[in-house]
Scaffold this motif. Structure first.
Motif, PDB file in Angstrom:
ATOM      1  N   MET A   2      20.012  27.141  43.012  1.00  0.00           N
ATOM      2  CA  MET A   2      20.767  27.708  42.090  1.00  0.00           C
ATOM      3  C   MET A   2      20.395  26.698  40.820  1.00  0.00           C
ATOM      4  N   ALA A   3      21.059  27.233  39.421  1.00  0.00           N
ATOM      5  CA  ALA A   3      20.897  26.409  38.314  1.00  0.00           C
ATOM      6  C   ALA A   3      22.330  26.559  37.536  1.00  0.00           C
ATOM      7  N   THR A  49      14.500  25.910  41.400  1.00  0.00           N
ATOM      8  CA  THR A  49      14.774  26.039  39.733  1.00  0.00           C
ATOM      9  C   THR A  49      14.605  24.457  39.327  1.00  0.00           C
ATOM     10  N   VAL A  50      14.323  24.667  38.058  1.00  0.00           N
ATOM     11  CA  VAL A  50      14.117  23.353  37.445  1.00  0.00           C
ATOM     12  C   VAL A  50      15.399  22.774  36.645  1.00  0.00           C
ATOM     13  N   LEU A  57      16.484  29.519  31.695  1.00  0.00           N
ATOM     14  CA  LEU A  57      16.155  28.947  32.963  1.00  0.00           C
ATOM     15  C   LEU A  57      14.600  28.616  33.238  1.00  0.00           C
ATOM     16  N   ASP A  58      14.417  27.359  33.680  1.00  0.00           N
ATOM     17  CA  ASP A  58      13.022  27.224  34.246  1.00  0.00           C
ATOM     18  C   ASP A  58      12.992  26.918  35.587  1.00  0.00           C
ATOM     19  N   ILE A 112      21.003  17.944  33.876  1.00  0.00           N
ATOM     20  CA  ILE A 112      21.626  19.127  34.567  1.00  0.00           C
ATOM     21  C   ILE A 112      22.503  20.044  33.462  1.00  0.00           C
ATOM     22  N   GLY A 113      21.921  21.291  33.175  1.00  0.00           N
ATOM     23  CA  GLY A 113      22.969  22.185  32.315  1.00  0.00           C
ATOM     24  C   GLY A 113      22.756  22.017  30.991  1.00  0.00           C
TER      25      GLY A 113
END
Length: 480
Positions: free
Chosen positions: A229-230, A290-291, A306-307, A362-363
């Motif tokens: 997930m991201a 996910t990246v 989203l990468d 992150i985020g």
């Protein structure tokens, strides 16, 4: 009536039980490891990695990276010195097999489960726990994570403390890839299941309490696999590729996972404030990892970026057939939460996996992504990589360090103390990974400087046992 008889399983022909992937059984503790180069004084903490490592020769089937017992490999660094310890994650199934001296559960595709006479009534006819994918630290808990089940908690010395269900609030478990918001300290998780509700999400606050219990995601009407997930400031982001569980097929000799590209791939944006999910739909593609993701603006109508590493279809186990080649690359998707649309742009067409950013980003908007990659050697096994690649999203350029005879794992970022990481770039720190020499089986812990990663390691620490190529890890700075 015809009875299905599974084909004979030969573990000596499974690539991910051989070579640099082959499991180890010895648990060791060694201090004052041999160091080539110089360990930076700024590194003070623990590099810890998890991965599939069957305790006994598998029976029935073995499907990498899903099957296997978990083994944690830790390198403690302080004052320019290093020590090493590895430990199995001791689940009830592993302990039962140790008492029997052999494997009792088959791989996921074989559906072999022990009887009550073999393991007792509590474990009979159950799936085994497999906390063998990832490891994180949150709110003082060190958790070995399974694909979508309860993690197992371990102590600071890597001894297993037991299954973690967060006070009984999350009995079905969580994902192997939770995301910890570096601003709020919340850990956002999801869990997929074989029965309704097929997909839920939850939030664990900074102190370790479950602040949002399992919340069903509307719009998911059958069991499906979702590995990662991201997270953004506003959303949990999940990619729902058309990989559906089919236990009936598995029981009759088919695959436990069915790839249905005609269904396409959906991305769901789940508002962290509890609002209704937003959906976008596109042609079929698969995502293992996910990246990162972020909100591209402050307004409610801002797009989500989203990468991720995109595969043309589901990839598990062995290599693809020659007539069905699989492509992959680093991709950026822009998702409009209002219009429900998604556009995808290929950032880098290199064959890559295990993407990581500085976890402090992150985020939030990031600049660099580190990934394992390959140079095109013909002697690499599926999922084996011989180089590390760093992609600069601002410049659209890459830098590569070629590892030669070393097979490398996932790169993890360790920031230098005092570096803020607020600009989206690594302001001082190192990329860490395990690597194993394909010629002699020797394993190393590598420390690569972030300011010039293509120059290669500034330190190589000799690990006293071979570390099988595995999955995911983390850098845990010493807590004050």
């Amino acid at each position: 009536m015809n009875t299905y008889v599974p084909p004979r399983f030969d573990p000596t022909r499974v690539p991910h039980l051989l070579g640099t992937f082959a499991p180890v059984s010895q648990e060791v503790d060694v201090v004052d490891l041999e160091v080539t180069g110089e360990l930076p004084d700024a590194l003070d903490g623990l590099y810890l990695r998890n991965g599939p490592n069957p305790r006994f020769t598998p029976i029935g089937s073995y499907l990498y990276p899903i099957d296997g017992d978990g083994m944690l490999h830790g390198v403690w660094i302080s004052g320019g010195r290093a020590r090493y310890r590895n430990r199995f994650v001791r689940t009830p199934a592993l302990e039962a097999e140790e008492r029997a001296g052999r494997a009792l559960w088959g791989g996921l595709e074989s559906m072999i489960m022990p009887t009550a006479d073999e393991v007792g009534p509590e474990l009979a006819a159950t799936f085994r726990d497999m906390p063998d994918i990832n490891v994180v630290r949150h709110a003082g808990r060190l958790l070995a994570l399974a694909e979508s089940a309860c993690p197992f908690r371990v102590d600071s010395g890597l001894a297993t403390l037991g299954r973690e269900d967060f006070g009984g609030v999350l009995p079905a478990g969580i994902t192997a890839h939770p995301k910890i918001d570096p601003v709020t300290g919340e850990m956002v998780v999801f869990c997929y299941g074989l029965e309704p509700p097929y997909l839920t999400w939850s939030v664990i606050d900074r102190g370790g309490a479950v602040s949002r219990g399992p919340t069903p995601v509307d719009g998911v009407d059958r069991p499906m696999m979702i590995h990662d997930m991201a997270l953004t400031g506003r959303y949990a982001v999940l990619v729902l590729a058309p990989a559906f569980f089919d236990l009936d097929a598995a029981m009759s000799g088919g695959s436990v996972l069915a790839w249905r590209p005609e269904q396409g791939t959906r991305v769901v944006l789940i508002p962290r404030d509890g609002g209704p999910p937003r959906w976008a739909h596109d042609e079929a593609f698969w995502v293992w990892h996910t990246v990162n993701a972020y909100d591209d603006g402050p307004g409610a109508d801002a797009q989500v970026v989203l990468d991720y590493v995109q595969w043309s279809r589901l990839t598990v186990g062995g290599p693809a057939e020659d007539d069905d080649p699989i492509s992959c690359g680093l991709v950026r998707a822009r998702i409009d939460p209002v219009a429900g649309t998604m556009t995808r742009t290929l950032l880098d067409d290199a064959r890559v996996e295990f993407p990581r950013v500085d976890d402090r980003r992150i985020g939030r908007r990031h600049r660099h992504t580190a990934l394992a990659t390959e140079t095109g050697r013909s002697d690499l096994l599926p999922g084996e990589y011989d180089a590390i690649r760093w992609f600069d999203v601002e410049q659209g350029t890459s830098r590569v360090w070629v590892a030669g005879n070393l097979s490398v794992g996932e790169p993890v970022f360790a920031p230098e103390p005092g570096s803020a990481g607020s600009s989206g770039s690594e302001e001082g720190g190192y990329w860490l990974t395990f690597a194993t020499d394909r010629t002699d089986g020797a394993s190393w812990f590598l420390v690569i400087p972030a300011e010039d990663p293509a120059s290669g390691p500034v330190a190589r620490v000799r690990i006293p046992v071979r570390v099988p190529l595995g999955l995911h890890g983390c850098w845990l700075p010493t807590e004050e």
